[in-house]
Design a protein around this motif. Structure first.
Motif, mmCIF file in Angstrom:
data_model
loop_
_atom_site.group_PDB
_atom_site.id
_atom_site.type_symbol
_atom_site.label_atom_id
_atom_site.label_comp_id
_atom_site.label_asym_id
_atom_site.label_seq_id
_atom_site.Cartn_x
_atom_site.Cartn_y
_atom_site.Cartn_z
ATOM 1 N N GLN A 12 0.790 -1.310 0.087
ATOM 2 C CA GLN A 12 -0.019 -0.101 0.092
ATOM 3 C C GLN A 12 1.031 1.136 -0.068
ATOM 4 O OE1 GLN A 12 -3.083 0.498 -0.379
ATOM 5 N NE2 GLN A 12 -3.124 2.538 -0.203
ATOM 6 N N GLU A 13 1.958 1.234 0.862
ATOM 7 C CA GLU A 13 2.711 2.445 0.991
ATOM 8 C C GLU A 13 3.481 2.528 -0.574
ATOM 9 O OE1 GLU A 13 4.011 2.373 5.721
ATOM 10 O OE2 GLU A 13 5.336 1.306 4.065
ATOM 11 N N ALA A 14 3.998 1.470 -1.200
ATOM 12 C CA ALA A 14 4.577 1.461 -2.630
ATOM 13 C C ALA A 14 3.549 2.096 -3.672
ATOM 14 C CB ALA A 14 5.155 0.214 -2.715
ATOM 15 N N ARG A 15 2.380 1.732 -3.439
ATOM 16 C CA ARG A 15 1.354 2.182 -4.327
ATOM 17 C C ARG A 15 0.975 3.657 -4.234
ATOM 18 N NH1 ARG A 15 -1.091 -2.916 -3.840
ATOM 19 N NH2 ARG A 15 -2.383 -1.970 -2.114
ATOM 20 N N THR A 16 1.130 4.269 -2.936
ATOM 21 C CA THR A 16 0.759 5.462 -2.780
ATOM 22 C C THR A 16 2.060 6.200 -3.138
ATOM 23 O OG1 THR A 16 -0.614 4.853 -0.772
ATOM 24 C CG2 THR A 16 0.311 7.010 -0.793
ATOM 25 N N PHE A 17 3.182 5.756 -2.916
ATOM 26 C CA PHE A 17 4.686 6.346 -3.134
ATOM 27 C C PHE A 17 4.752 6.693 -4.660
ATOM 28 C CE2 PHE A 17 8.881 6.652 -4.307
ATOM 29 C CZ PHE A 17 9.595 7.699 -3.673
ATOM 30 N N LEU A 18 4.223 5.702 -5.396
ATOM 31 C CA LEU A 18 4.589 5.610 -6.970
ATOM 32 C C LEU A 18 3.312 6.482 -7.681
ATOM 33 C CD1 LEU A 18 5.807 1.972 -7.609
ATOM 34 C CD2 LEU A 18 7.129 4.391 -7.604
ATOM 35 N N GLY A 19 2.018 6.750 -6.781
ATOM 36 C CA GLY A 19 1.057 7.390 -7.534
ATOM 37 C C GLY A 19 -0.059 6.266 -8.300
ATOM 38 N N LEU A 20 0.127 5.165 -7.791
ATOM 39 C CA LEU A 20 -0.847 4.327 -8.398
ATOM 40 C C LEU A 20 -2.184 4.261 -7.669
ATOM 41 C CD1 LEU A 20 1.775 1.097 -8.797
ATOM 42 C CD2 LEU A 20 0.840 2.898 -10.534
ATOM 43 N N PRO A 21 -3.130 3.870 -8.469
ATOM 44 C CA PRO A 21 -4.674 3.893 -7.609
ATOM 45 C C PRO A 21 -4.750 2.634 -6.641
ATOM 46 C CG PRO A 21 -4.679 3.096 -9.899
ATOM 47 C CD PRO A 21 -3.260 3.610 -9.781
ATOM 48 N N ASP A 22 -5.484 3.196 -5.665
ATOM 49 C CA ASP A 22 -6.005 1.894 -4.609
ATOM 50 C C ASP A 22 -6.986 1.042 -5.170
ATOM 51 O OD1 ASP A 22 -6.100 0.399 -2.402
ATOM 52 O OD2 ASP A 22 -7.070 1.785 -1.332
ATOM 53 N N VAL A 23 -6.607 -0.089 -5.643
ATOM 54 C CA VAL A 23 -7.785 -0.997 -6.214
ATOM 55 C C VAL A 23 -8.116 -2.204 -5.189
ATOM 56 C CG1 VAL A 23 -6.980 -0.594 -8.570
ATOM 57 C CG2 VAL A 23 -5.813 -2.357 -7.176
ATOM 58 N N GLU A 24 -7.720 -1.940 -3.993
ATOM 59 C CA GLU A 24 -7.862 -2.902 -3.007
ATOM 60 C C GLU A 24 -9.538 -3.205 -2.788
ATOM 61 O OE1 GLU A 24 -6.865 -4.091 1.575
ATOM 62 O OE2 GLU A 24 -6.019 -2.340 0.657
ATOM 63 N N LYS A 25 -10.261 -2.229 -2.777
ATOM 64 C CA LYS A 25 -11.838 -2.404 -2.796
ATOM 65 C C LYS A 25 -12.413 -2.992 -3.713
ATOM 66 C CE LYS A 25 -12.150 -0.209 1.438
ATOM 67 N NZ LYS A 25 -12.491 -0.960 2.628
ATOM 68 N N MET A 26 -11.972 -2.675 -5.046
ATOM 69 C CA MET A 26 -12.383 -3.174 -6.298
ATOM 70 C C MET A 26 -12.004 -4.568 -6.532
ATOM 71 S SD MET A 26 -11.730 -2.087 -10.374
ATOM 72 C CE MET A 26 -10.144 -2.585 -10.231
ATOM 73 N N GLN A 27 -10.896 -4.916 -5.979
ATOM 74 C CA GLN A 27 -10.474 -6.212 -6.092
ATOM 75 C C GLN A 27 -11.126 -7.271 -5.140
ATOM 76 O OE1 GLN A 27 -6.363 -6.793 -5.138
ATOM 77 N NE2 GLN A 27 -6.064 -9.009 -6.146
ATOM 78 N N GLU A 28 -11.818 -6.771 -3.904
ATOM 79 C CA GLU A 28 -12.475 -7.421 -2.926
ATOM 80 C C GLU A 28 -13.720 -7.874 -3.567
ATOM 81 O OE1 GLU A 28 -12.164 -5.280 0.643
ATOM 82 O OE2 GLU A 28 -10.079 -5.843 1.025
ATOM 83 N N VAL A 30 -14.618 -7.877 -6.644
ATOM 84 C CA VAL A 30 -14.603 -8.885 -7.942
ATOM 85 C C VAL A 30 -14.243 -10.370 -7.505
ATOM 86 C CG1 VAL A 30 -13.077 -9.645 -9.860
ATOM 87 C CG2 VAL A 30 -13.857 -7.289 -9.533
ATOM 88 N N MET A 31 -13.474 -10.605 -6.444
ATOM 89 C CA MET A 31 -13.206 -11.674 -5.955
ATOM 90 C C MET A 31 -14.331 -12.195 -5.106
ATOM 91 S SD MET A 31 -10.272 -12.518 -6.904
ATOM 92 C CE MET A 31 -10.020 -14.020 -6.029
ATOM 93 N N ALA A 32 -15.082 -11.516 -4.635
ATOM 94 C CA ALA A 32 -16.314 -11.981 -3.662
ATOM 95 C C ALA A 32 -17.455 -12.546 -4.959
ATOM 96 C CB ALA A 32 -16.907 -10.938 -2.860
ATOM 97 N N GLN A 33 -17.550 -11.822 -5.916
ATOM 98 C CA GLN A 33 -18.475 -12.020 -7.095
ATOM 99 C C GLN A 33 -17.896 -13.335 -7.636
ATOM 100 O OE1 GLN A 33 -18.691 -9.278 -10.182
ATOM 101 N NE2 GLN A 33 -20.879 -8.594 -9.484
ATOM 102 N N LEU A 34 -16.733 -13.586 -7.959
ATOM 103 C CA LEU A 34 -15.977 -14.759 -8.547
ATOM 104 C C LEU A 34 -16.259 -15.808 -7.655
ATOM 105 C CD1 LEU A 34 -14.416 -16.000 -10.849
ATOM 106 C CD2 LEU A 34 -12.316 -15.227 -9.354
ATOM 107 N N GLN A 35 -16.080 -15.825 -6.303
ATOM 108 C CA GLN A 35 -16.321 -16.863 -5.442
ATOM 109 C C GLN A 35 -17.845 -17.266 -5.565
ATOM 110 O OE1 GLN A 35 -15.252 -15.832 -1.375
ATOM 111 N NE2 GLN A 35 -15.710 -18.392 -0.820
ATOM 112 N N ALA A 36 -18.770 -16.355 -5.362
ATOM 113 C CA ALA A 36 -20.157 -16.568 -5.362
ATOM 114 C C ALA A 36 -20.441 -17.507 -6.762
ATOM 115 C CB ALA A 36 -20.932 -15.575 -5.204
ATOM 116 N N ARG A 37 -19.944 -16.853 -7.865
ATOM 117 C CA ARG A 37 -20.358 -17.729 -9.225
ATOM 118 C C ARG A 37 -19.684 -19.074 -8.936
ATOM 119 N NH1 ARG A 37 -19.557 -13.620 -13.959
ATOM 120 N NH2 ARG A 37 -21.052 -11.937 -13.406
ATOM 121 N N MET A 38 -18.421 -19.438 -8.508
ATOM 122 C CA MET A 38 -17.709 -20.500 -8.388
ATOM 123 C C MET A 38 -18.724 -21.582 -7.640
ATOM 124 S SD MET A 38 -13.996 -19.557 -8.676
ATOM 125 C CE MET A 38 -13.475 -21.401 -8.513
#
Length: 80
Positions: A12-28, A30-38
């Motif tokens: 998280q600190e590396a992403r913030t330092f490099l100016g990358l977007p925080d995609v943690e919420k989106m990834q969670e 997507v993974m919840a949806q994928l798990q439900a479908r599976m």
């Protein structure tokens, strides 16, 4: 000359330092949806229906592979 730089930080600190977007919420999400479908697909399949789905293709594939090998050796695959 050789210089080594060790940086101790969290992803998280590396992403913030490099100016990358925080995609943690989106990834969670997507993974919840994928798990439900599976889980839906796993619950809907019983061993008998899985074998009916997989077996015909497997047998047909084996026959095609056998014909291919026989044709490579100059044998007629229609004659046994």
């Amino acid at each position: 000359m050789k210089i080594n730089v060790d940086i101790d930080c969290t992803p998280q600190e590396a992403r913030t330092f490099l100016g990358l977007p925080d995609v943690e919420k989106m990834q969670e999400a997507v993974m919840a949806q994928l798990q439900a479908r599976m889980m839906e697909n796993i619950n809907s399949l019983d061993p008998e229906s899985m074998m009916k789905t997989w077996l015909p293709a497997g047998i047909q594939g084996m026959e095609q592979m056998q014909k291919m090998f026989l044709s490579q050796f100059g044998m007629d695959p229609t004659k046994k």
